[in-house]
Design a protein around this motif. Structure first.
Motif, PDB file in Angstrom:
ATOM      1  N   VAL A 351      10.314   3.408  -7.874  1.00  0.00           N
ATOM      2  CA  VAL A 351       8.871   3.190  -8.024  1.00  0.00           C
ATOM      3  C   VAL A 351       8.468   1.844  -7.424  1.00  0.00           C
ATOM      4  O   VAL A 351       7.542   1.752  -6.618  1.00  0.00           O
ATOM      5  N   SER A 352       9.201   0.795  -7.812  1.00  0.00           N
ATOM      6  CA  SER A 352       8.849  -0.533  -7.300  1.00  0.00           C
ATOM      7  C   SER A 352       9.148  -0.645  -5.808  1.00  0.00           C
ATOM      8  O   SER A 352       8.388  -1.262  -5.050  1.00  0.00           O
ATOM      9  N   GLY A 353      10.264  -0.042  -5.379  1.00  0.00           N
ATOM     10  CA  GLY A 353      10.626  -0.128  -3.960  1.00  0.00           C
ATOM     11  C   GLY A 353       9.630   0.565  -3.059  1.00  0.00           C
ATOM     12  O   GLY A 353       9.235   0.032  -2.016  1.00  0.00           O
ATOM     13  N   MET A 354       9.180   1.767  -3.436  1.00  0.00           N
ATOM     14  CA  MET A 354       8.197   2.489  -2.630  1.00  0.00           C
ATOM     15  C   MET A 354       6.857   1.767  -2.613  1.00  0.00           C
ATOM     16  O   MET A 354       6.178   1.721  -1.596  1.00  0.00           O
ATOM     17  N   GLY A 355       6.494   1.188  -3.772  1.00  0.00           N
ATOM     18  CA  GLY A 355       5.256   0.400  -3.796  1.00  0.00           C
ATOM     19  C   GLY A 355       5.355  -0.811  -2.890  1.00  0.00           C
ATOM     20  O   GLY A 355       4.400  -1.158  -2.179  1.00  0.00           O
ATOM     21  N   GLY A 356       6.519  -1.458  -2.886  1.00  0.00           N
ATOM     22  CA  GLY A 356       6.707  -2.622  -2.014  1.00  0.00           C
ATOM     23  C   GLY A 356       6.605  -2.264  -0.546  1.00  0.00           C
ATOM     24  O   GLY A 356       5.996  -2.991   0.252  1.00  0.00           O
ATOM     25  N   ILE A 423       4.411   6.883  -9.081  1.00  0.00           N
ATOM     26  CA  ILE A 423       4.415   6.667  -7.630  1.00  0.00           C
ATOM     27  C   ILE A 423       2.982   6.570  -7.100  1.00  0.00           C
ATOM     28  O   ILE A 423       2.649   5.686  -6.307  1.00  0.00           O
ATOM     29  N   VAL A 424       2.120   7.491  -7.562  1.00  0.00           N
ATOM     30  CA  VAL A 424       0.711   7.455  -7.129  1.00  0.00           C
ATOM     31  C   VAL A 424       0.055   6.147  -7.554  1.00  0.00           C
ATOM     32  O   VAL A 424      -0.614   5.472  -6.756  1.00  0.00           O
ATOM     33  N   THR A 425       0.254   5.756  -8.822  1.00  0.00           N
ATOM     34  CA  THR A 425      -0.356   4.528  -9.342  1.00  0.00           C
ATOM     35  C   THR A 425       0.091   3.309  -8.552  1.00  0.00           C
ATOM     36  O   THR A 425      -0.721   2.472  -8.166  1.00  0.00           O
ATOM     37  N   ASN A 426       1.399   3.197  -8.304  1.00  0.00           N
ATOM     38  CA  ASN A 426       1.889   2.005  -7.626  1.00  0.00           C
ATOM     39  C   ASN A 426       1.501   1.983  -6.147  1.00  0.00           C
ATOM     40  O   ASN A 426       1.354   0.923  -5.556  1.00  0.00           O
ATOM     41  N   ASN A 427       1.309   3.144  -5.517  1.00  0.00           N
ATOM     42  CA  ASN A 427       0.800   3.169  -4.147  1.00  0.00           C
ATOM     43  C   ASN A 427      -0.631   2.659  -4.083  1.00  0.00           C
ATOM     44  O   ASN A 427      -1.013   1.961  -3.148  1.00  0.00           O
ATOM     45  N   LEU A 428      -1.442   3.016  -5.083  1.00  0.00           N
ATOM     46  CA  LEU A 428      -2.807   2.496  -5.132  1.00  0.00           C
ATOM     47  C   LEU A 428      -2.801   0.983  -5.339  1.00  0.00           C
ATOM     48  O   LEU A 428      -3.568   0.249  -4.713  1.00  0.00           O
ATOM     49  N   VAL A 429      -1.925   0.514  -6.229  1.00  0.00           N
ATOM     50  CA  VAL A 429      -1.787  -0.930  -6.441  1.00  0.00           C
ATOM     51  C   VAL A 429      -1.380  -1.614  -5.145  1.00  0.00           C
ATOM     52  O   VAL A 429      -1.927  -2.650  -4.761  1.00  0.00           O
ATOM     53  N   ALA A 430      -0.403  -1.029  -4.447  1.00  0.00           N
ATOM     54  CA  ALA A 430       0.092  -1.622  -3.203  1.00  0.00           C
ATOM     55  C   ALA A 430      -1.006  -1.681  -2.141  1.00  0.00           C
ATOM     56  O   ALA A 430      -1.151  -2.685  -1.435  1.00  0.00           O
ATOM     57  N   GLY A 431      -1.798  -0.589  -2.022  1.00  0.00           N
ATOM     58  CA  GLY A 431      -2.871  -0.573  -1.031  1.00  0.00           C
ATOM     59  C   GLY A 431      -3.914  -1.643  -1.291  1.00  0.00           C
ATOM     60  O   GLY A 431      -4.326  -2.366  -0.381  1.00  0.00           O
ATOM     61  N   LEU A 432      -4.342  -1.762  -2.539  1.00  0.00           N
ATOM     62  CA  LEU A 432      -5.348  -2.767  -2.883  1.00  0.00           C
ATOM     63  C   LEU A 432      -4.793  -4.184  -2.766  1.00  0.00           C
ATOM     64  O   LEU A 432      -5.458  -5.092  -2.264  1.00  0.00           O
ATOM     65  N   ALA A 433      -3.556  -4.387  -3.231  1.00  0.00           N
ATOM     66  CA  ALA A 433      -2.950  -5.720  -3.151  1.00  0.00           C
ATOM     67  C   ALA A 433      -2.751  -6.134  -1.700  1.00  0.00           C
ATOM     68  O   ALA A 433      -2.955  -7.300  -1.344  1.00  0.00           O
ATOM     69  N   ASP A 461       6.108  -4.789  -7.788  1.00  0.00           N
ATOM     70  CA  ASP A 461       7.268  -4.692  -8.677  1.00  0.00           C
ATOM     71  C   ASP A 461       6.840  -4.653 -10.144  1.00  0.00           C
ATOM     72  O   ASP A 461       7.241  -3.753 -10.900  1.00  0.00           O
ATOM     73  N   SER A 462       6.051  -5.625 -10.544  1.00  0.00           N
ATOM     74  CA  SER A 462       5.693  -5.730 -11.966  1.00  0.00           C
ATOM     75  C   SER A 462       4.851  -4.540 -12.428  1.00  0.00           C
ATOM     76  O   SER A 462       5.119  -3.934 -13.478  1.00  0.00           O
ATOM     77  N   LEU A 463       3.812  -4.187 -11.639  1.00  0.00           N
ATOM     78  CA  LEU A 463       2.952  -3.073 -12.034  1.00  0.00           C
ATOM     79  C   LEU A 463       3.657  -1.728 -11.848  1.00  0.00           C
ATOM     80  O   LEU A 463       3.362  -0.766 -12.576  1.00  0.00           O
ATOM     81  N   GLY A 464       4.592  -1.672 -10.910  1.00  0.00           N
ATOM     82  CA  GLY A 464       5.365  -0.448 -10.744  1.00  0.00           C
ATOM     83  C   GLY A 464       6.239  -0.179 -11.955  1.00  0.00           C
ATOM     84  O   GLY A 464       6.265   0.936 -12.488  1.00  0.00           O
TER      85      GLY A 464
END
Length: 477
Positions: A351-356, A423-433, A461-464
């Motif tokens: 989860v964290s890796g894909m978001g990163g 995965i969906v949540t952390n992708n949204l976080v990654a896009g906005l960040a 990482d943290s939000l993931g």
């Protein structure tokens, strides 16, 4: 900036509108030489109100490159309307300065004869850049509408490989035989109105039209008329093969501090020249392209169609998904020694890796857009919305894939749903960040290229971990 609608009302009326337009006209650029949001909004409001004359009055003092910036900052669904209102202010020079995707959108609505008219006013390299990506039928229609001489030059350039010196060069140059004197050359330049006016060097050629030297204009202007060109010219010169890759061309210009360079064919004959203004563009393009390839973010152009961007990024994200699953499967080998929810320890790193990875892609595009002034305060909100839609699409695709994969491995529908949602949540976080972090740093005078990655990684990482483990706590039994 206002959006056009069937019931749209002008934001300002009467004296208020006139005062706003006057204020915008007085200060069009900010301290970084970018068009101010107030100016862009003033032009769009004038067009929306049907006052094309006022819009032209605002835009007419701008350089063609600034008019191109204005069109790029205009929402895609209003560009045609704005270009129509500006009329002949959107000429050949403006089109040559436009982003490729924006230019393709605009000329797609023009008749072939209009495109041909614009192409005939440009140097060969700019004309080729305008029509090379058109559909074959449309391109042929434009070529048919050109004068025979212009058509022959463009067709010849199109016959060379993409991103080669042959595509980059311009054919309008000045070449003279070595037996001429300085005085004869000066008279030749004055008496021939058909010669190009944009040149810094004169090439000296032999009887077979092979370059044997060159002279800078300053040398000719400061020498007596009786001096022979053979005695004045510099014989050592950097010649560019017509099939050389544009990146290598840029390296030669950089290495030898060239202003312009002669381009020769396989027989050594002079066929064109490349000037430093084209090379500066190539250096910037190639440097950005290399960085974006490392992150798997595609071309990284904020004007690129969203589906093309999704496709380019999704390929690398799926590859990263495979490598992340492989790492998780190694941890899963020790599942028997871990307590109740052992699979969470194996999967939360994914989860964290894909978001990163998703955050890195967005970050690379935004940092480049900031560096090239594609992203300004005028289109920040649009950029955030664009990246949110891309992140949602990629997140949904990856979440579905990984949910199916986890169900095949573990046979638990609740775990699959939690995993996919995280995965969906952390992708949204990654896009906005990836958008908000570099923009915030840049506006606080901190270099986003140096510092953004640290903050984006921390957030993904943290939000993931929080989203995955939090959902697991709520729904896994």
């Amino acid at each position: 900036m206002s959006e056009r609608g069937d019931t749209a009302e002008p934001l300002l009326k009467g004296d208020d509108a006139d005062e706003a337009i006057a204020a915008a006209a007085e200060s069009r650029h900010d301290e970084d030489d970018r068009l101010k949001p107030e100016f862009v909004s003033a032009v769009l409001d004038a067009v929306e109100e049907g006052d094309a004359e006022r819009a032209r009055d605002l835009v007419s003092p701008l350089h063609p490159a600034d008019i191109a910036d204005l069109l790029e900052l205009t929402p895609a669904d209003r560009r045609g309307e704005v270009a129509a209102a500006l009329g002949d202010l959107v000429g050949a020079e403006v089109l040559s300065e436009l982003n490729d995707y924006v230019r393709d959108d605009l000329i797609g609505d023009l008749a072939p004869e209009q495109v041909a008219e614009f192409a005939s006013e440009l140097d060969t390299d700019d004309a080729v850049a305008m029509i090379e990506d058109m559909e074959e039928a449309d391109q042929q229609a434009v070529l048919d509408a050109l004068d025979p001489e212009d058509r022959a030059a463009i067709e010849s350039a199109l016959s060379y490989p993409e991103e080669s010196a042959g595509r980059l060069m311009q054919r309008d140059l000045v070449a003279v035989p070595e037996h001429m004197t300085v005085g004869q050359v000066i008279d030749y330049l004055r008496d021939n109105g058909d010669l190009t006016r944009d040149f810094w060097e004169i090439y000296v050629v032999d009887a077979k039209h092979r370059p044997i030297g060159y002279c800078q204009l300053s040398w000719i202007l400061t020498c007596p008329r009786a001096i022979a060109m053979a005695d004045l010219m510099k014989r050592e010169q950097t010649l560019i093969p017509v099939d050389m890759d544009q990146e290598e061309v840029a390296l030669r210009f950089q290495k030898y501090a060239l202003i312009s360079a002669a381009v020769v064919d396989g027989g050594g004959r002079l066929v064109g020249m490349i000037t430093v203004d084209d090379v500066v563009h190539i250096i910037s393009e190639e440097a950005g392209e290399d960085i974006l390839r490392l992150s798997g973010a595609g071309e990284g152009d904020i004007n690129e169609p969203i589906l093309m961007t999704v496709r380019a990024r999704l390929i690398w994200l799926v590859v990263n998904l495979g490598t992340a699953m492989l790492a998780a499967s190694v941890v899963g080998l020790f599942e028997g020694t871990i307590e109740r929810f052992a699979m969470l320890a194996a999967l939360m790193g994914i989860v964290s890796g894909m978001g990163g990875n998703a955050g890195t892609q967005t970050l690379a595009v935004v940092v480049r857009a900031l560096a090239t002034n594609q992203l300004t305060s005028s289109n920040t909100a649009r950029m955030i919305g664009r990246e949110f839609r891309i992140a949602a699409t990629n997140g949904a695709t990856l979440g579905t894939l990984i949910g199916i994969g986890s169900y095949i491995i573990y046979g638990r529908i609740d775990l699959s749903l939690v995993f996919g949602a995280a995965i969906v949540t952390n992708n949204l976080v990654a896009g906005l960040a990836g958008v908000l972090v570099p923009i915030t740093l840049e506006r606080n005078n901190v270099d986003p290229a140096v510092s953004s990655a640290v903050f984006v990684t921390m957030m993904t990482d943290s939000l993931g971990f929080f989203s995955f483990l939090g959902l697991a706590t709520l729904f896994l039994r």
